[in-house]
Design a protein around this motif. Structure first.
Motif, mmCIF file in Angstrom:
data_model
loop_
_atom_site.group_PDB
_atom_site.id
_atom_site.type_symbol
_atom_site.label_atom_id
_atom_site.label_comp_id
_atom_site.label_asym_id
_atom_site.label_seq_id
_atom_site.Cartn_x
_atom_site.Cartn_y
_atom_site.Cartn_z
ATOM 1 N N HIS A 51 0.829 -1.202 0.000
ATOM 2 C CA HIS A 51 0.000 0.000 0.000
ATOM 3 C C HIS A 51 0.868 1.258 0.000
ATOM 4 C CE1 HIS A 51 -3.924 -1.982 1.668
ATOM 5 N NE2 HIS A 51 -3.433 -2.618 0.631
ATOM 6 N N VAL A 52 0.286 2.357 -0.478
ATOM 7 C CA VAL A 52 1.046 3.605 -0.582
ATOM 8 C C VAL A 52 1.494 4.100 0.790
ATOM 9 C CG1 VAL A 52 -0.965 5.155 -0.466
ATOM 10 C CG2 VAL A 52 1.096 5.847 -1.739
ATOM 11 N N SER A 53 0.817 3.682 1.852
ATOM 12 C CA SER A 53 1.226 4.079 3.201
ATOM 13 C C SER A 53 2.601 3.529 3.567
ATOM 14 C CB SER A 53 0.193 3.618 4.230
ATOM 15 O OG SER A 53 0.002 2.214 4.158
ATOM 16 N N VAL A 54 3.052 2.485 2.875
ATOM 17 C CA VAL A 54 4.421 2.008 3.087
ATOM 18 C C VAL A 54 5.409 3.109 2.706
ATOM 19 C CG1 VAL A 54 6.159 0.353 2.279
ATOM 20 C CG2 VAL A 54 3.841 -0.426 2.812
ATOM 21 N N PHE A 55 5.091 3.832 1.636
ATOM 22 C CA PHE A 55 5.957 4.928 1.185
ATOM 23 C C PHE A 55 5.768 6.183 2.030
ATOM 24 C CE2 PHE A 55 6.583 8.691 -1.542
ATOM 25 C CZ PHE A 55 7.922 8.529 -1.872
ATOM 26 N N THR A 56 4.513 6.528 2.328
ATOM 27 C CA THR A 56 4.258 7.801 3.014
ATOM 28 C C THR A 56 4.452 7.724 4.525
ATOM 29 O OG1 THR A 56 1.887 7.290 3.187
ATOM 30 C CG2 THR A 56 2.621 8.524 1.232
ATOM 31 N N ASN A 80 -0.806 0.533 -10.497
ATOM 32 C CA ASN A 80 -2.129 0.396 -11.107
ATOM 33 C C ASN A 80 -3.267 0.763 -10.168
ATOM 34 O OD1 ASN A 80 -1.237 -0.608 -13.671
ATOM 35 N ND2 ASN A 80 -0.787 -2.566 -12.680
ATOM 36 N N ALA A 81 -3.191 0.342 -8.920
ATOM 37 C CA ALA A 81 -4.264 0.600 -7.962
ATOM 38 C C ALA A 81 -3.992 1.893 -7.195
ATOM 39 C CB ALA A 81 -4.390 -0.565 -6.991
ATOM 40 N N SER A 82 -5.032 2.649 -6.912
ATOM 41 C CA SER A 82 -4.868 3.931 -6.226
ATOM 42 C C SER A 82 -4.347 3.761 -4.810
ATOM 43 C CB SER A 82 -6.196 4.690 -6.199
ATOM 44 O OG SER A 82 -7.189 3.928 -5.525
ATOM 45 N N TYR A 83 -4.603 2.604 -4.196
ATOM 46 C CA TYR A 83 -4.174 2.374 -2.820
ATOM 47 C C TYR A 83 -2.722 1.902 -2.735
ATOM 48 C CZ TYR A 83 -5.115 -2.490 -4.094
ATOM 49 O OH TYR A 83 -5.119 -3.704 -4.718
ATOM 50 N N ALA A 84 -2.120 1.579 -3.868
ATOM 51 C CA ALA A 84 -0.802 0.951 -3.868
ATOM 52 C C ALA A 84 0.289 1.941 -4.255
ATOM 53 C CB ALA A 84 -0.789 -0.231 -4.836
ATOM 54 N N MET A 85 1.525 1.571 -3.931
ATOM 55 C CA MET A 85 2.674 2.352 -4.359
ATOM 56 C C MET A 85 2.842 2.290 -5.875
ATOM 57 S SD MET A 85 5.700 1.541 -1.571
ATOM 58 C CE MET A 85 5.362 -0.238 -1.405
ATOM 59 N N THR A 86 3.545 3.280 -6.406
ATOM 60 C CA THR A 86 4.025 3.197 -7.784
ATOM 61 C C THR A 86 5.345 2.432 -7.770
ATOM 62 O OG1 THR A 86 5.326 5.234 -7.645
ATOM 63 C CG2 THR A 86 2.998 5.459 -8.261
ATOM 64 N N TRP A 87 5.820 2.067 -8.950
ATOM 65 C CA TRP A 87 7.114 1.399 -9.016
ATOM 66 C C TRP A 87 8.237 2.319 -8.544
ATOM 67 C CZ3 TRP A 87 7.758 -3.569 -9.111
ATOM 68 C CH2 TRP A 87 6.785 -4.391 -9.668
ATOM 69 N N ASP A 88 8.138 3.604 -8.851
ATOM 70 C CA ASP A 88 9.163 4.542 -8.389
ATOM 71 C C ASP A 88 9.163 4.642 -6.868
ATOM 72 O OD1 ASP A 88 10.140 5.103 -10.893
ATOM 73 O OD2 ASP A 88 8.940 6.931 -11.169
ATOM 74 N N GLN A 89 7.977 4.672 -6.263
ATOM 75 C CA GLN A 89 7.907 4.721 -4.799
ATOM 76 C C GLN A 89 8.469 3.443 -4.184
ATOM 77 O OE1 GLN A 89 3.702 5.493 -4.499
ATOM 78 N NE2 GLN A 89 4.017 7.686 -4.085
ATOM 79 N N LEU A 90 8.104 2.297 -4.749
ATOM 80 C CA LEU A 90 8.633 1.041 -4.234
ATOM 81 C C LEU A 90 10.148 0.995 -4.391
ATOM 82 C CD1 LEU A 90 8.314 -1.773 -3.064
ATOM 83 C CD2 LEU A 90 7.719 -2.603 -5.356
ATOM 84 N N VAL A 92 12.218 3.489 -4.219
ATOM 85 C CA VAL A 92 12.790 4.322 -3.159
ATOM 86 C C VAL A 92 12.783 3.567 -1.830
ATOM 87 C CG1 VAL A 92 12.420 6.408 -1.775
ATOM 88 C CG2 VAL A 92 12.244 6.509 -4.264
ATOM 89 N N VAL A 93 11.663 2.929 -1.507
ATOM 90 C CA VAL A 93 11.559 2.183 -0.248
ATOM 91 C C VAL A 93 12.544 1.019 -0.235
ATOM 92 C CG1 VAL A 93 10.045 0.829 1.230
ATOM 93 C CG2 VAL A 93 9.147 2.846 0.058
ATOM 94 N N ALA A 94 12.614 0.283 -1.340
ATOM 95 C CA ALA A 94 13.482 -0.890 -1.406
ATOM 96 C C ALA A 94 14.954 -0.527 -1.287
ATOM 97 C CB ALA A 94 13.238 -1.644 -2.707
#
Length: 215
Positions: A51-56, A80-90, A92-94
């Motif tokens: 989920h995008v909250s992993v990034f934020t 693809n999903a609004s609740y999920a991270m983008t590949w760029d966000q993932l 950064v986290v990874a």
């Protein structure tokens, strides 16, 4: 699962204060594979879905309180999903030193339902795709060799375990609300599902009950 940032921060502070060591999943697996009773102090942290909250929320918290975490991602949602991270966000986290990315199948199916819906051969092909596609995508998009798998809803059986191993995973995690032990199959390791209501006291109570834990 559905844990607020404030509660998670309190939990991460409470664990070392109560004598627990937060270790990478790989370290816990190494201990379990020794087939000797693991130290009661070891804890490994996993976070499912992407989920995008992993990034934020989680990524900034890990910069303040750096502890190892394994993320289990189902790539169909990423970008693809609004609740999920983008590949760029993932990406950064990874890149954070203590973060490892594993797979949560391709689109988080209910394997029990799909087995009932499909014939034996079709289900085997379906399961194979769900297990191999995330490893291929994570490699192509992020250059990651996903070693670990989390079973959606904790659903798995011996046939799926064999398929996971054949797909290149070295361990897989289910649910079960109990401690992992040396007696567990490495492709069906139990975890505790931690919600916000568990809080600090509930987490410590669960950890106090056995030899090792993957909350």
């Amino acid at each position: 699962m559905t844990t607020t940032t404030a509660v998670l921060e309190q939990q991460l502070a409470a664990l070392p204060a109560h004598g627990y060591r937060i270790v990478p999943v790989a370290d816990l697996l190494a201990v379990l594979r020794q087939k000797v009773p693991p130290p009661a102090s070891l804890v490994a942290l996993t976070v499912d879905d992407g989920h995008v909250s992993v990034f934020t929320e989680l990524a900034p918290l890990l910069r303040r309180m750096p502890v190892p975490v394994t993320l289990f991602i189902y790539p169909s949602a990423i970008g693809n999903a609004s609740y999920a991270m983008t590949w760029d966000q993932l990406r950064v986290v990874a890149a954070q030193p203590a973060v490892e990315v594993g797979a949560h199948t391709y689109w988080h199916p209910d394997f029990r339902r799909e087995r009932n819906r499909l014939g034996a051969d079709a289900f085997a092909a379906f399961a194979a795709a769900q297990l191999t596609r995330p490893r291929a995508l994570l490699h192509d998009k992020l250059g990651i060799e996903a070693r670990y798998l989390a079973w959606p809803y904790g659903i798995q059986d011996e046939a799926l375990q064999r398929q996971a191993q054949a797909s290149g995973y070295t361990a897989a995690f289910a649910l079960g609300e109990r401690h992992a032990s040396t007696a567990d199959n490495v492709f069906a390791l139990p975890r505790f599902l931690i919600t916000d209501a568990v809080g600090v006291r509930g987490l410590l109570a669960r950890l106090a009950g056995g030899p090792a834990c993957v909350p």
